[in-house]
Motif scaffolding. Sequence first.
Motif, short mmCIF file in Angstrom:
data_model
loop_
_atom_site.label_atom_id
_atom_site.label_comp_id
_atom_site.label_asym_id
_atom_site.label_seq_id
_atom_site.Cartn_x
_atom_site.Cartn_y
_atom_site.Cartn_z
N GLU A 40 0.85 -1.16 -0.05
CA GLU A 40 0.06 -0.09 -0.10
C GLU A 40 0.63 1.27 0.01
O GLU A 40 0.48 2.33 -0.62
CB GLU A 40 -1.03 -0.06 1.13
N VAL A 41 1.88 1.20 0.67
CA VAL A 41 2.68 2.41 0.89
C VAL A 41 3.59 2.64 -0.41
O VAL A 41 3.61 3.68 -1.28
CB VAL A 41 4.01 2.11 2.07
N ALA A 44 1.10 3.85 -3.24
CA ALA A 44 0.81 5.42 -2.94
C ALA A 44 1.85 6.23 -3.35
O ALA A 44 1.69 7.19 -3.79
CB ALA A 44 0.36 5.47 -1.34
N TYR A 47 1.83 6.23 -7.09
CA TYR A 47 0.70 7.25 -7.62
C TYR A 47 1.16 8.64 -7.42
O TYR A 47 0.75 9.42 -8.44
CB TYR A 47 -0.64 6.86 -6.70
N ARG A 48 1.62 9.14 -6.38
CA ARG A 48 1.87 10.43 -6.17
C ARG A 48 2.96 10.89 -7.13
O ARG A 48 2.87 11.79 -7.80
CB ARG A 48 2.42 10.57 -4.70
N ASN A 58 -6.47 12.17 -11.23
CA ASN A 58 -6.88 12.09 -9.64
C ASN A 58 -7.64 10.77 -9.62
O ASN A 58 -8.75 10.42 -10.37
CB ASN A 58 -7.66 13.25 -9.02
N HIS A 61 -8.45 6.80 -4.42
CA HIS A 61 -8.04 5.76 -3.26
C HIS A 61 -6.39 6.26 -3.57
O HIS A 61 -5.86 5.70 -2.53
CB HIS A 61 -8.35 4.20 -3.74
N HIS A 62 -5.95 7.13 -4.22
CA HIS A 62 -4.37 7.62 -4.51
C HIS A 62 -3.43 6.51 -4.27
O HIS A 62 -2.53 6.22 -3.52
CB HIS A 62 -4.21 8.55 -3.14
N SER A 63 -3.75 5.52 -4.98
CA SER A 63 -2.91 4.19 -5.13
C SER A 63 -2.81 3.69 -6.66
O SER A 63 -3.85 3.83 -7.38
CB SER A 63 -3.49 3.04 -4.34
N SER A 65 -1.35 0.68 -8.95
CA SER A 65 -0.65 -0.77 -9.48
C SER A 65 -1.08 -1.24 -10.70
O SER A 65 -2.07 -0.72 -11.40
CB SER A 65 -0.94 -1.81 -8.29
#
Length: 91
Positions: A40-41, A44, A47-48, A58, A61-63, A65
């Motif tokens: 998850e980290v 994220a 994504y950023r 945008n 869930h800001h992730s 994969s």
Amino acid sequence: MVNDPGVATTHINRLSNESLEGSIAEQLFAKIVTDAQDFEVAFALRYRAYFNAGYLKNIDHHSFSDIYDDRPSSKTILIYRGEQAVGSIRV
């Protein structure tokens, strides 16, 4: 971009001969991701980076994969500075 491999090799040799004491390189460590929380980290952070570069819109869930993350030959690595995850790479 360096087209002369000798230049890159010289640069690497110079870096390896310099003292890392007190440098940012001394503060970094890498860890292969093995659990859901670390994935998850990593996703994220990815994504950023992609969002800030304008490659993604945008997403709630800001992730991010993709199918390559599920391949058996794929490994995700988190880069930490102290306790803070500051980067990730998939190899």
